[in-house]
Design a protein around this motif. Structure first.
Motif, PDB file in Angstrom:
ATOM      1  N   VAL A  13       0.858  -1.175   0.000  1.00  5.76           N
ATOM      2  CA  VAL A  13       0.000   0.000   0.000  1.00  5.76           C
ATOM      3  C   VAL A  13       0.897   1.229   0.000  1.00  5.76           C
ATOM      4  N   TYR A  14       0.665   2.119  -0.940  1.00  2.00           N
ATOM      5  CA  TYR A  14       1.390   3.376  -1.009  1.00  2.00           C
ATOM      6  C   TYR A  14       0.418   4.489  -0.642  1.00  2.00           C
ATOM      7  N   SER A  15       0.387   4.841   0.607  1.00  2.00           N
ATOM      8  CA  SER A  15      -0.528   5.878   1.046  1.00  2.00           C
ATOM      9  C   SER A  15       0.144   6.693   2.145  1.00  2.00           C
ATOM     10  N   LEU A  62      -1.348   8.344   9.589  1.00  2.00           N
ATOM     11  CA  LEU A  62      -2.348   7.965  10.587  1.00  2.00           C
ATOM     12  C   LEU A  62      -1.857   6.800  11.447  1.00  2.00           C
ATOM     13  N   LEU A  63      -1.236   5.803  10.831  1.00  2.00           N
ATOM     14  CA  LEU A  63      -0.718   4.666  11.589  1.00  2.00           C
ATOM     15  C   LEU A  63       0.423   5.078  12.506  1.00  2.00           C
ATOM     16  N   THR A  97      -6.925   7.226  16.024  1.00  2.00           N
ATOM     17  CA  THR A  97      -7.050   8.311  15.048  1.00  2.00           C
ATOM     18  C   THR A  97      -7.431   7.741  13.689  1.00  2.00           C
ATOM     19  N   LEU A  98      -6.795   6.652  13.300  1.00  2.00           N
ATOM     20  CA  LEU A  98      -7.119   6.017  12.022  1.00  2.00           C
ATOM     21  C   LEU A  98      -8.579   5.592  11.985  1.00  2.00           C
ATOM     22  N   LEU A  99      -9.055   4.978  13.066  1.00  2.00           N
ATOM     23  CA  LEU A  99     -10.434   4.496  13.088  1.00  2.00           C
ATOM     24  C   LEU A  99     -11.456   5.629  13.184  1.00  2.00           C
ATOM     25  N   GLU A 100     -11.021   6.795  13.623  1.00  2.00           N
ATOM     26  CA  GLU A 100     -11.939   7.928  13.718  1.00  2.00           C
ATOM     27  C   GLU A 100     -11.862   8.852  12.505  1.00  2.00           C
ATOM     28  N   LYS A 101     -10.658   9.016  11.916  1.00  2.00           N
ATOM     29  CA  LYS A 101     -10.480  10.016  10.872  1.00  2.00           C
ATOM     30  C   LYS A 101     -10.075   9.451   9.520  1.00  2.00           C
ATOM     31  N   SER A 133     -10.240   7.168   5.989  1.00  2.00           N
ATOM     32  CA  SER A 133     -11.303   6.917   5.013  1.00  2.00           C
ATOM     33  C   SER A 133     -11.988   5.591   5.362  1.00  2.00           C
ATOM     34  N   GLU A 134     -13.132   5.354   4.788  1.00  2.00           N
ATOM     35  CA  GLU A 134     -13.836   4.095   5.063  1.00  2.00           C
ATOM     36  C   GLU A 134     -12.995   2.902   4.620  1.00  2.00           C
ATOM     37  N   THR A 135     -12.313   3.028   3.511  1.00  2.00           N
ATOM     38  CA  THR A 135     -11.452   1.944   3.033  1.00  2.00           C
ATOM     39  C   THR A 135     -10.326   1.676   4.023  1.00  2.00           C
ATOM     40  N   GLU A 136      -9.695   2.723   4.525  1.00  2.00           N
ATOM     41  CA  GLU A 136      -8.613   2.571   5.501  1.00  2.00           C
ATOM     42  C   GLU A 136      -9.118   1.921   6.784  1.00  2.00           C
ATOM     43  N   LYS A 137     -10.297   2.327   7.219  1.00  2.00           N
ATOM     44  CA  LYS A 137     -10.875   1.737   8.431  1.00  2.00           C
ATOM     45  C   LYS A 137     -11.114   0.250   8.239  1.00  2.00           C
ATOM     46  N   LEU A 138     -11.698  -0.127   7.105  1.00  2.00           N
ATOM     47  CA  LEU A 138     -11.995  -1.543   6.856  1.00  2.00           C
ATOM     48  C   LEU A 138     -10.725  -2.370   6.722  1.00  2.00           C
TER      49      LEU A 138
END
Length: 120
Positions: A3-5, A11-12, A18-22, A24-29
């Protein structure tokens, strides 16, 4: 998988909550999938997936993500020094596989077998 993000990395690096709150939906999943691969267990005879974690706030955030995606979870319970978030029932297990899934090969195999057996 690679993953290149930059946003995901930042966030990680900051905080999982923070990741789970802010994120994207894809990142959360993707985060939830990784967490379940590492911290989850599959109980095919009990028709249950359990996510184990010693940080109850993180587990509550995971629960919110799952429920925001229509996946009802059981009550978070404590066993010694670890918390458990269960997902009960054949239908919910199938829904979990459709929306989240596993990358862990053994867990994926167990779930595919159980989900196939659960369908009429």
């Amino acid at each position: 998988m690679v993953v290149y993000s930059k946003k995901l990395y930042q966030l990680l690096s900051q905080d999982k909550l923070t990741l789970l709150e802010k994120g994207s939906e894809t990142e959360k999943l993707w985060f939830v999938r990784g967490m379940v691969d590492a911290e989850g267990s599959v109980h095919t005879s009990l028709h249950r997936i359990t996510i184990w974690q010693n940080d109850v706030k993180l587990l509550e955030a995971v629960r919110r993500v799952l429920e925001n995606h229509g996946l009802k979870c059981g009550k978070i319970t404590r066993s010694r020094n670890v918390y458990a978030l269960p997902i009960y029932g054949r239908g919910r297990m199938a829904q979990f596989m459709k929306r989240i899934g596993f990358r862990h090969p053994e867990k994926r195999r167990m779930m595919r077998r159980k989900v196939v057996l659960a369908q009429p």
